[in-house]
Design a protein around this motif. Structure first.
Motif, PDB file in Angstrom:
ATOM      1  N   VAL A  82       6.478   6.542 -24.115  1.00 37.67           N
ATOM      2  CA  VAL A  82       6.983   6.909 -22.779  1.00 37.67           C
ATOM      3  C   VAL A  82       8.394   7.472 -22.886  1.00 37.67           C
ATOM      4  N   MET A  83       9.214   6.828 -23.703  1.00 37.51           N
ATOM      5  CA  MET A  83      10.589   7.291 -23.872  1.00 37.51           C
ATOM      6  C   MET A  83      10.623   8.671 -24.518  1.00 37.51           C
ATOM      7  N   ALA A  84       9.705   8.944 -25.445  1.00 37.07           N
ATOM      8  CA  ALA A  84       9.626  10.266 -26.063  1.00 37.07           C
ATOM      9  C   ALA A  84       9.264  11.324 -25.020  1.00 37.07           C
ATOM     10  N   GLU A  85       8.388  10.969 -24.100  1.00 33.73           N
ATOM     11  CA  GLU A  85       8.030  11.888 -23.016  1.00 33.73           C
ATOM     12  C   GLU A  85       9.255  12.189 -22.147  1.00 33.73           C
ATOM     13  N   LEU A  86      10.010  11.143 -21.822  1.00 30.46           N
ATOM     14  CA  LEU A  86      11.235  11.352 -21.043  1.00 30.46           C
ATOM     15  C   LEU A  86      12.224  12.223 -21.808  1.00 30.46           C
ATOM     16  N   ASP A  87      12.350  11.950 -23.087  1.00 34.66           N
ATOM     17  CA  ASP A  87      13.263  12.728 -23.920  1.00 34.66           C
ATOM     18  C   ASP A  87      12.856  14.196 -23.947  1.00 34.66           C
ATOM     19  N   ALA A  88      11.574  14.467 -24.060  1.00 36.40           N
ATOM     20  CA  ALA A  88      11.083  15.845 -24.083  1.00 36.40           C
ATOM     21  C   ALA A  88      11.396  16.561 -22.775  1.00 36.40           C
ATOM     22  N   ARG A  89      11.417  15.831 -21.698  1.00 37.59           N
ATOM     23  CA  ARG A  89      11.687  16.433 -20.395  1.00 37.59           C
ATOM     24  C   ARG A  89      13.148  16.808 -20.198  1.00 37.59           C
ATOM     25  N   THR A  90      14.034  16.265 -21.005  1.00 37.21           N
ATOM     26  CA  THR A  90      15.452  16.589 -20.842  1.00 37.21           C
ATOM     27  C   THR A  90      15.782  17.981 -21.350  1.00 37.21           C
ATOM     28  N   ALA A  91      14.825  18.637 -21.986  1.00 39.11           N
ATOM     29  CA  ALA A  91      15.047  19.998 -22.479  1.00 39.11           C
ATOM     30  C   ALA A  91      15.136  21.004 -21.328  1.00 39.11           C
ATOM     31  N   GLN A  92      14.666  20.620 -20.149  1.00 38.79           N
ATOM     32  CA  GLN A  92      14.762  21.495 -18.981  1.00 38.79           C
ATOM     33  C   GLN A  92      15.125  20.669 -17.770  1.00 38.79           C
ATOM     34  N   SER A  93      15.555  21.333 -16.729  1.00 37.15           N
ATOM     35  CA  SER A  93      15.928  20.597 -15.523  1.00 37.15           C
ATOM     36  C   SER A  93      14.694  19.978 -14.891  1.00 37.15           C
ATOM     37  N   GLY A  94      14.899  18.933 -14.128  1.00 40.26           N
ATOM     38  CA  GLY A  94      13.796  18.284 -13.434  1.00 40.26           C
ATOM     39  C   GLY A  94      13.089  19.222 -12.478  1.00 40.26           C
ATOM     40  N   LEU A  95      13.841  20.091 -11.832  1.00 46.79           N
ATOM     41  CA  LEU A  95      13.233  21.051 -10.902  1.00 46.79           C
ATOM     42  C   LEU A  95      12.348  22.049 -11.641  1.00 46.79           C
ATOM     43  N   ALA A  96      12.805  22.516 -12.799  1.00 50.97           N
ATOM     44  CA  ALA A  96      12.007  23.452 -13.588  1.00 50.97           C
ATOM     45  C   ALA A  96      10.752  22.765 -14.111  1.00 50.97           C
ATOM     46  N   GLU A  97      10.880  21.526 -14.559  1.00 52.73           N
ATOM     47  CA  GLU A  97       9.724  20.781 -15.072  1.00 52.73           C
ATOM     48  C   GLU A  97       8.701  20.575 -13.970  1.00 52.73           C
TER      49      GLU A  97
END
Length: 105
Positions: A82-97
């Motif tokens: 789960v933490m790896a998934e969160l980490d992967a999401r930090t590569a872009q903004s939450g709005l873009a994701e």
């Protein structure tokens, strides 16, 4: 306590007898019961947040985190995944994701 500490504690307690451990008893009752508890605690946390009851929000948040980690344990999903998934999401903004997920459906 960290979430990693809590995950370790849950793993230890899940291996105990359901007669001796609430965690083991909950997991023994199945995923449906574990997930139900997450829903209950989430609802209670939302109510505390909306009503501005800080002490209750702290307590219900603790319950929610605990029960979510129990669900992950029951599903055999390590917190690290789960933490790896969160980490992967930090590569872009939450709005873009979020926009990319909307475009995929």
């Amino acid at each position: 306590m960290t979430l990693d500490d809590l995950e370790t504690r849950i793993a230890t307690r899940a291996a105990a007898s359901p007669d001796e451990s609430y965690t083991a008893k909950l997991i023994a009752r199945g995923m449906e019961k574990c997930a139900q508890k997450v829903g209950e605690e989430a609802t209670e946390a939302v109510i505390a947040a909306v009503t501005g009851n800080r002490p209750e929000l702290v307590k219900e948040s603790a319950d929610l985190l605990y029960h979510l980690l129990v669900v992950l344990r029951a599903a055999e999903i390590p917190l690290a995944e789960v933490m790896a998934e969160l980490d992967a999401r930090t590569a872009q903004s939450g709005l873009a994701e979020k926009a990319s997920r909307t475009e995929q459906t």
